[in-house]
Each structure stands twice: as C-alpha cells, then as structure tokens.
Design a protein around this motif. Structure first.
Motif, short mmCIF file in Angstrom:
data_model
loop_
_atom_site.label_atom_id
_atom_site.label_comp_id
_atom_site.label_asym_id
_atom_site.label_seq_id
_atom_site.Cartn_x
_atom_site.Cartn_y
_atom_site.Cartn_z
N ILE A 56 35.05 30.32 12.06
CA ILE A 56 34.91 30.81 13.04
C ILE A 56 33.37 30.54 12.91
N VAL A 94 41.10 33.66 12.77
CA VAL A 94 40.20 33.16 13.42
C VAL A 94 40.79 32.66 14.40
N GLN A 154 40.21 35.59 16.73
CA GLN A 154 38.59 35.37 17.20
C GLN A 154 38.28 34.63 18.17
#
Lengths: 469, 194
Positions: A352, A382, A385
């Motif tokens: 991220i 990821v 996110q």
C-alpha cells in the motif's frame, strides 16, 4: 560471547549438527505456492511419508495466476492445472490455502507480513528466492528449491551449512526523491550481483531504522539479487507497531511476552561480521538499471559506463553483451529516453505504501499517451485498501490499468508480458534477459521513478517532475 | 538420486558470466507438475530464434554438433536469480551430470546437489584453461578424490564439497533419507521449544 542477530536465531533453531557437516535447522513457517510445490508433494507421496507439520505451512496462488477476471476459470490450461493441483494437494494434506477468490490471496511475500504470520525471531522458508523479504521483521528467511520444499514437508527441517555474515550500515538522512528501492539498487550496484553470495546480510544504521516496515521489506527482498542467502533487520518499535493487531499476531499477555522476547533480537555490541560495509545515505540518488542483472545500475542522472575502456576483459564483455540486448550505448544517459511500458507491482514494490507513493505523483495528472501503465496490487487486502483510500480513482483518471493481485509481469509467467524490444520501467526485482517476456527490456527503478516516467513517457527524475508542482 | 563417482567426458563450454536461472529455463516453462522433460527447453531463448524449434541459432553452443558431453562448463556466478529447481532438472534432463564454473550461486548449488548434478568450483585460471581446450578433449571429475583433471594436459585442481554432501552423492542418498532417520530428535526439539 556477543552474538549477532543472525546467530541468536540460528542457534535457537539448530536441532543437531552433523560432525564436519551441515546443521539440521528447524523451520517454523513454510510458505508454498503453485509453481515450486507440486513435485515436492509428489515426492513425499511416492515415499509414502506423511506431511509432518501441515499447520506450519501456508499456501497461496500467485506466480502464474491471471490478473484479470480472476473469478473465471483460468484460461491457460497449464496454469489452471498447476493452481488446481495446489488446491488438491492442500486439501489432501490439511494445509491452509489462500487461493484465487480468497480475500487473503496475493503474492506470498506480501501476504505473510500483512497477515502477521511473519514474525521476529522465527525461521521461514519458501520455494522462492525472494523469501528474504520476511527478514525485514528480524527473522531468518530464505528461498529454497523444490527438493528442500519436500524436506520441510517430510521433517519441518533442512540441512544447512551456516553462512558467513555481512553487515551493511547506512547512516544519515536520505536525499529527497530517494526511497528504499534506491538504497538497495545502490548497494547492489556497488557490490555486484554476486557480491554477497555465501553471506547472510544484516542491514543496520540510522537510515534503515528510519524506514517503515514496507520500505524495509523492499530492501530485504532484493538481498538475493546480490547473491545473499537472505537479508535481515533487527526488530524495533516500528516492527511491533506494524504487527500489532494483525490477524495471526499474538494477542493480550502473549503479545506482551513476545515483544519482550523480540526486544532481545539485535546484534550485540562487540559481535563480529565477516564483512562490514558502511554507506553514507547522502551519497544515494534515485537509481535505475541499464543492464541485464540488478547490479548494473546507475544514478538516474548518471551515464551508462564506458564499457570499451574497462580493463577487466570479462566485465567488458558482460556489459557489452548486456547493452546489446538492451539496445543501449556506452556513455549515454538514460534520462529522457522514451519507454513504452511501466509496471508497478511485484513482491518488491506492490504494497500500500508503494501505491500511495505512486498516487502522490500522479494525482490530478494523466499518463503519457506513449506508455502503457499496469499497476498490480500485491494482495487482495492491498487492492481493498487502494479502493478504500480512493487511490483507484486517481490511477484510473491517470489512465493506469489496475489489475488483480499476482506476480504478473515481474516474471512473465502469465499473460502479462512486455513485447520484445520494448522498454519497461519496472518496480520489480530482476532485469534479466527475457524476464518480463522474450526480448523485453527492463529498467528497474523505484515506484516514484516509475510514476514520474509514466506521466512523461520518458525516463524521468522524479525530483524534476515534482519541482514543477 | 543417481550416485556420482567418477566421470570422464567431453564438455560443453559456455563462457558467459552471471548466467541466471531465467536463462537456463525461462519462467513460461515452469508450469509442469513433474520433474521430467525440461531438457528440451534448457537455454531455450539462447537456443532458438523466436522460440522456434525449427530455427536453432547456429552459433549457440548447444546447437554446434562438435560440442557435446555430460559436463557443462560456464562463466562465474552460474545459476544466480530465481530459486527454481527446474534449472537443475533441465540440466540433468538434457544429459549433464556436472557443471564446472569459478563461482556458483547458493540456491542453484544446493538444487544441483539434491539432484545428483555435481557443481565443481574451480579457480578462474583453471576455468580459462578448460575454455582454451579443443572441443574433443575430455575432463575427468573424481568425486572421491575431489579432483578435476584436463585429460589432454594432465593438469588438475582440487575442489571443495562438504563431507556430508559428498557421502550422499557417492552413495546416491538424499537429505530426506537422513532427516526421516532423526525424526525422534526433531520431535524432542519441538517439545523443548514449545
């Protein structure tokens, strides 16, 4: 006697030592994936040996999975067979599998840390050379071959000779535009693609301490690119803060107890290394590679070495061979050279923070019409996110193509390949001939450099681009 | 695993440094679930024009009929990069039993040993002498004596191998046989470290 970080963990994991031979090293965690495990499963089955400790094995599918339409059956027959085989093997032997479609699926070296499976003080192996990534937590983690995967299946142990030890100290503050990828490309360019063969490397110094966990992972990840068996960094408050609350991290009193143990994991004052290298952080500039091994790197503002004038005949021949493959010339600069592809992904730079870094550069901008940009998050978590933070919008508006998690164009095992003769600035770890597709020409660089070059369509110094902002 | 004792053979010279495992066997050939059949793809992209088996590159050594044998001789840092054991399998499947170089990458070396392919590390000077030999000259590798000889000149050099691995290779044992034999020790270790 003072001990190194490596010694402390190694000594605790030696089951016994064969006189004048290797040690039997106990392995705490074993990650597996679809490509290097099938023959190992077959091996123990042919021997009629059960899988010894299935609860210490974790599996995912990453190397050959497609990065589009992951909900559909895999089109490539051989890839589908390998992924299916992994699932069958895991079911038969009682192994937890985070396969395609699972919310934890992703590149094995991304998911281990993010799930809290990777912990300080443990031994970790995987049939993949970039297993060194997990050393960022202060563990002994290294890549193994398939015969060794079979050994760990059969006994949870490996026969290993103790490697020599190297410490690389990086002191001071990093320059603007310089990130952990540049640190490791700089180190490899200094000591060469074989400079740490036979060694286990500890990275230390104030510049390392100042890095986030994800930045530390990028450095440890590429230890193998200088030949090292693995890389490691002593755990500290940054490590504990990253780990706390992760799914498989200890909780409650167990957490407190573990943190106390982990705090003892550092190289004692007076412990000795076979080799020690000191680097001044201020000497490091954004880096890029021009050749066909990761050691052939230069500062992005620099020039390709004058190969013709090199006195070492082998070195001269190697560099000339690399330049011929890359279609590049001695003495020339890379800055301003058009590229056709940008690949942002791989176990080196797909977390991220890497993607936030990219977003910080491309926000409100569009990619050059001359380049295709592929961005492949390292895991489903990821990717989730990215969506949560709205980074996907930034990438889409910039004209980047966001794919689904997997190893992708880092090694060109699935359909994600760079066409022959074309240039790709890649955040991955290897620029070998044909690595990203037969004839593909790879320039390794940081996510910042990749992002800046995506905007301009040419090799770009991120510091120049951000000056305009 | 097949035992290795003494091997006398002509050799195939590949005087290139830093040969990585992606060159030995490109990733697209790693999709098999068995260990056999990789030999035909050994050095695939150096061997054929545009991956076309009907178009061998005439100047690549594996395509030159005058070079053959069970020993591959390569430049230093052989086998770097990916841990894929498929590299060792493809070398074995092609018909090589030993690789000679002045330096080997760690993981490749282990993978080779685990498949009965002997990595023989020699000095840079000795390697150069081998490269200087005519194509029909032979090398003799004696594992028990840990010695490699250029038969034409009689010149020889000793090479290192750890005793344990040497015994395994001479007898054709592998590590798993040993590890299974110490299961009780492993369980005791686990109990003590709970």
């Amino acid at each position: 006697m003072p001990k190194t970080l490596f010694d402390k963990i190694w000594d605790k994991h030696v089951v016994k030592t064969i006189p004048n031979g290797p040690s039997v090293l106990y392995i705490d965690k074993h990650f597996i994936h679809e490509v290097t495990s099938p023959q190992a499963f077959k091996g123990i089955e042919n021997r009629g040996v059960p899988l010894f400790r299935p609860k210490q094995v974790v599996a995912t599918a990453d190397h050959n999975v497609p990065t589009i339409n992951q909900h559909l059956p895999i089109r490539d027959e051989l890839s589908r067979h390998q992924v299916t085989k992994l699932a069958e093997n895991c079911t038969r032997h009682g192994i937890e599998l985070y396969g395609l479609g699972h919310p934890f699926q992703g590149i094995v070296h991304v998911i281990g840390p993010e799930l809290g499976i990777t912990q300080p003080g443990i031994t970790i192996v995987c049939g993949d050379s970039h297993t060194s990534t997990h050393g960022a937590f202060g563990s002994i983690a290294f890549g193994i071959g398939t015969s060794e995967v079979e050994m760990v299946f059969a006994s949870q142990c490996l026969l290993q000779s103790k490697p020599r030890q190297m410490r690389i100290n990086i002191e001071g503050e990093l320059n603007k535009g310089v990130v952990s990828k540049d640190i490791i490309l700089y180190i490899i360019s200094k000591i060469s693609a074989s400079g740490a063969t036979g060694y286990f490397v500890e990275y230390a110094g104030s510049a390392i301490r100042a890095l986030s966990m994800e930045a530390r992972m990028t450095i440890c990840n590429m230890s193998i690119e200088m030949g090292a068996r693995g890389g490691m960094i002593a755990p500290d408050e940054t490590t504990f803060a990253y780990m706390k609350g992760r799914l498989f991290a200890p909780i409650g009193q167990e957490w407190d107890k573990k943190v106390e143990e982990w705090k003892q994991l550092y190289s004692d004052e007076g412990s000795t290394f076979d080799v020690e290298i000191n680097i001044n952080a201020a000497d490091i500039e954004p880096m890029i590679t021009y050749g066909t091994n990761p050691g052939l790197g230069i500062p992005i503002v620099g020039s390709i070495p004058q190969a013709e004038t090199l006195t070492d005949e082998n070195e001269r021949r190697n560099i000339l061979k690399a330049l011929e493959y890359m279609g590049l010339e001695s003495g020339k600069k890379l800055l301003g050279m058009p590229v056709q592809h940008i690949f942002i992904g791989s176990c080196t730079n797909s977390r991220i923070e890497d993607l936030r870094m990219v977003a910080s550069i491309v926000k409100g901008r569009k990619k050059s019409s001359n380049v295709e940009v592929m961005i492949v998050p390292g895991s489903q978590q990821v990717a989730a996110q990215v969506r949560k933070e709205g980074l996907d919008k930034i990438f889409e508006e910039a004209g980047f193509e966001i794919r689904q998690p997997g190893c992708s164009a880092c090694l060109g095992m699935n359909e994600d390949k760079i066409p022959a003769g074309e240039y790709c600035i890649s955040t991955s770890n290897r620029n070998f001939e044909g690595r990203q597709g037969a004839g593909a020409r790879t320039l390794l660089a940081s996510p910042l450099t990749a992002a800046a070059s995506a905007i301009t369509g040419v090799v770009t110094d991120v510091r120049e681009l951000t000056k305009e902002l | 695993m097949k035992a290795f004792t003494v091997l006398t053979s002509t050799f195939v010279p590949l005087p290139i440094e830093n040969i990585d495992t992606d060159q030995i066997i490109p990733a697209r050939f790693l999709k098999a679930t068995t260990k056999e059949g990789f030999g035909k793809n050994l050095f695939r992209d150096w061997r054929y024009v545009n991956n076309d088996e009907l178009k061998p590159k005439p100047d690549f050594v594996l395509n030159k009929p005058e070079y053959k044998g069970e020993i591959l001789v390569a430049g230093k840092n052989f086998g770097c990069g990916s841990s894929r054991e498929h590299a060792a399998w493809s070398i074995l499947d092609y018909g090589f039993r030993a690789v000679v170089s002045s330096f080997f990458a760690d993981i490749f070396k282990n993978n080779a040993l685990n498949n009965g392919v002997l990595p023989v590390q020699v000095s840079d000077e000795f390697l150069q002498e081998i490269f200087n030999q005519k194509n029909n000259s032979t090398l003799t590798i004696d594992l028990k004596e840990q010695k490699i000889t250029i038969d034409e000149t009689g010149k020889s050099e000793n090479f290192d191998i750890n005793n344990y691995k040497k015994t395994c290779l001479l007898n054709g044992y592998d590590d798993i046989d040993y590890l299974l034999s110490i299961k009780d020790d492993i369980i005791k270790y686990e109990e003590a470290n709970k």
